[in-house]
Write an enzyme that holds these catalytic residues in place. Sequence first.
Site, PDB file in Angstrom:
ATOM      1  N   THR A  42      21.569  41.246  30.765  1.00  0.00           N
ATOM      2  CA  THR A  42      20.747  40.254  31.462  1.00  0.00           C
ATOM      3  C   THR A  42      21.643  39.270  32.195  1.00  0.00           C
ATOM      4  O   THR A  42      22.600  38.751  31.617  1.00  0.00           O
ATOM      5  CB  THR A  42      19.851  39.497  30.452  1.00  0.00           C
ATOM      6  OG1 THR A  42      19.026  40.444  29.789  1.00  0.00           O
ATOM      7  CG2 THR A  42      18.983  38.457  31.145  1.00  0.00           C
ATOM      8  N   GLN A  62      42.434  33.380  42.677  1.00  0.00           N
ATOM      9  CA  GLN A  62      43.109  32.139  43.081  1.00  0.00           C
ATOM     10  C   GLN A  62      43.004  31.859  44.580  1.00  0.00           C
ATOM     11  O   GLN A  62      43.421  30.801  45.040  1.00  0.00           O
ATOM     12  CB  GLN A  62      44.595  32.189  42.676  1.00  0.00           C
ATOM     13  CG  GLN A  62      44.848  32.240  41.190  1.00  0.00           C
ATOM     14  CD  GLN A  62      44.652  30.901  40.486  1.00  0.00           C
ATOM     15  OE1 GLN A  62      44.517  29.853  41.105  1.00  0.00           O
ATOM     16  NE2 GLN A  62      44.640  30.929  39.167  1.00  0.00           N
ATOM     17  N   ALA A  94      36.913  36.920  36.237  1.00  0.00           N
ATOM     18  CA  ALA A  94      37.893  37.787  36.906  1.00  0.00           C
ATOM     19  C   ALA A  94      38.573  38.765  35.943  1.00  0.00           C
ATOM     20  O   ALA A  94      38.953  39.864  36.351  1.00  0.00           O
ATOM     21  CB  ALA A  94      38.940  36.945  37.630  1.00  0.00           C
ATOM     22  N   THR A  95      38.718  38.401  34.671  1.00  0.00           N
ATOM     23  CA  THR A  95      39.329  39.333  33.714  1.00  0.00           C
ATOM     24  C   THR A  95      38.467  40.584  33.579  1.00  0.00           C
ATOM     25  O   THR A  95      38.970  41.711  33.643  1.00  0.00           O
ATOM     26  CB  THR A  95      39.543  38.661  32.337  1.00  0.00           C
ATOM     27  OG1 THR A  95      40.560  37.668  32.476  1.00  0.00           O
ATOM     28  CG2 THR A  95      39.983  39.666  31.282  1.00  0.00           C
ATOM     29  N   CYS A 140      47.169  31.329  30.430  1.00  0.00           N
ATOM     30  CA  CYS A 140      46.972  32.376  29.421  1.00  0.00           C
ATOM     31  C   CYS A 140      48.224  32.576  28.574  1.00  0.00           C
ATOM     32  O   CYS A 140      48.161  33.039  27.457  1.00  0.00           O
ATOM     33  CB  CYS A 140      46.635  33.697  30.097  1.00  0.00           C
ATOM     34  SG  CYS A 140      45.480  33.495  31.425  1.00  0.00           S
ATOM     35  N   ASN A 142      48.874  33.272  40.572  1.00  0.00           N
ATOM     36  CA  ASN A 142      48.408  32.149  39.757  1.00  0.00           C
ATOM     37  C   ASN A 142      49.528  31.238  39.279  1.00  0.00           C
ATOM     38  O   ASN A 142      49.316  30.066  39.013  1.00  0.00           O
ATOM     39  CB  ASN A 142      47.609  32.660  38.549  1.00  0.00           C
ATOM     40  CG  ASN A 142      48.362  33.713  37.765  1.00  0.00           C
ATOM     41  OD1 ASN A 142      48.720  34.758  38.295  1.00  0.00           O
ATOM     42  ND2 ASN A 142      48.613  33.448  36.500  1.00  0.00           N
ATOM     43  N   SER A 167      36.362  34.698  40.370  1.00  0.00           N
ATOM     44  CA  SER A 167      36.090  33.875  39.187  1.00  0.00           C
ATOM     45  C   SER A 167      35.391  32.590  39.617  1.00  0.00           C
ATOM     46  O   SER A 167      35.787  31.969  40.601  1.00  0.00           O
ATOM     47  CB  SER A 167      37.417  33.541  38.498  1.00  0.00           C
ATOM     48  OG  SER A 167      37.228  32.524  37.551  1.00  0.00           O
ATOM     49  N   GLY A 168      34.372  32.167  38.863  1.00  0.00           N
ATOM     50  CA  GLY A 168      33.634  30.950  39.207  1.00  0.00           C
ATOM     51  C   GLY A 168      34.400  29.674  38.935  1.00  0.00           C
ATOM     52  O   GLY A 168      34.379  28.738  39.733  1.00  0.00           O
ATOM     53  N   HIS A 169      35.123  29.629  37.810  1.00  0.00           N
ATOM     54  CA  HIS A 169      35.703  28.345  37.396  1.00  0.00           C
ATOM     55  C   HIS A 169      36.991  27.982  38.129  1.00  0.00           C
ATOM     56  O   HIS A 169      37.544  26.908  37.923  1.00  0.00           O
ATOM     57  CB  HIS A 169      35.891  28.296  35.866  1.00  0.00           C
ATOM     58  CG  HIS A 169      37.034  29.103  35.343  1.00  0.00           C
ATOM     59  ND1 HIS A 169      38.220  28.531  34.935  1.00  0.00           N
ATOM     60  CD2 HIS A 169      37.172  30.428  35.154  1.00  0.00           C
ATOM     61  CE1 HIS A 169      39.037  29.486  34.508  1.00  0.00           C
ATOM     62  NE2 HIS A 169      38.420  30.644  34.631  1.00  0.00           N
TER      63      HIS A 169
END
EC number: 2.8.1.7
Length: 410
Positions: free
Chosen positions: A248, A188, A80-81, A334, A160, A208-210
């Site tokens: 890639t 979020q 996401a960043t 963060c 967040n 974001s995946g995580h």
Amino acid sequence: MNPQLNKLTLPIYMDYQATTPIDPRVMEAMLPYFTTKFGNPHSRSHSFGWEAENAVEEARSMVAKLIGADTKEIIFTSGATESNNLAIKGIAKFYSNKKNHIITVVSEHKCVLDACRHLEQEGIKITYLPIKPNGIIDLETLKNAITDQTMLVSVMVVNNEIGVVQPLKEIGKICREKGVFFHSDIAQGFGKIPIDVNEFNIDLASISGHKIYGPKGIGALYVRKKPRVRVTPLINGGGQERGMRSGTLPTPLIVGLGMAAEIAYSEMEKDTKHVNYLFDRFLNNIHKRISEVYLNGDKNQRYKGNVNLSFAGVEGESIILAIKDLAVSSGSACTSASLEPSYVLRSMGIGEELAHTAIRFGIGRFTTEQEVDYAVNLICSKIDKLRELSPLWEMMQEGIDLKKIKWAVH
């Protein structure tokens, strides 16, 4: 010894806004792409490449489905960043010869605010909208801030730090009426609350995946095709991802993000019920046992997996040390290493003393009732102890206004 505690694994993870554990089903889907299915998805001349490309495209459609987007509108990024930077800087660079104004909010994620500050140095004008004491923006203030020079409005869906949900549908309507692009950092909220890019008139959205039980290092940017939104790429190279993000593609990570999105799509209702039940249990039981505990952010207009609480009369850092069996944070992951009070809480008008006592508790898919009950007992007993030791708490009980005290310098 309580036999129940034998089943508990300590420490208990309650920092779901910082990251989430990978869902075992996600891990299982990813593994073959680290081993036998290792092809480069951009290799068009053999079956290894075709196999990887098919997996990438299937994942892309799973991500798109979760937000009501078209498959071609999903651009894979590292997270996401990067997506926030690509959206904000990419729009600014592409349209800067026509317009020079961007609107965002004081309580946005640090990477959105920093991207905007970076653009300010390049001559782009930025308006930082204030938030109300409940953490939500005022729509009239937004309307009045838009000028004929405004190219983009960037407002996150779920904060967040405090978990409040901004009125995206209304914001999108205003932006569409005024002919301004609307970007939302949905990291979020993606997979946790219903988000439809067409219903909300969103033009760009960062994923974001995580944050949704997927792997770290992978994310996506939704970029609307109709009406078309153009962004200048940050990374140049082989022209992958419709020329917006060269490099890639990491097939295993993309497969993981796709699977996480697929699970979130089919289990959102179940997850929401689970999280809401535990939120109520956690908050009600804390309020029953200790006084002067404040929920930061609107109680109803929020994602209930985020419980940001201020405990009057004690320091946030001392609470974290006292409850070290719980993995929690003060502020966002963060910025939680700095001892400054949260800029989000300060922008809500919360005083420095109370902002310093804030702790964010995260509840997620794998949080259990037993863990929540253990957390409540631990928090309440430790807060009681810390307050017994706290001269500030004693002064507050005597009705002394801490704001009016003049501290002597030694």
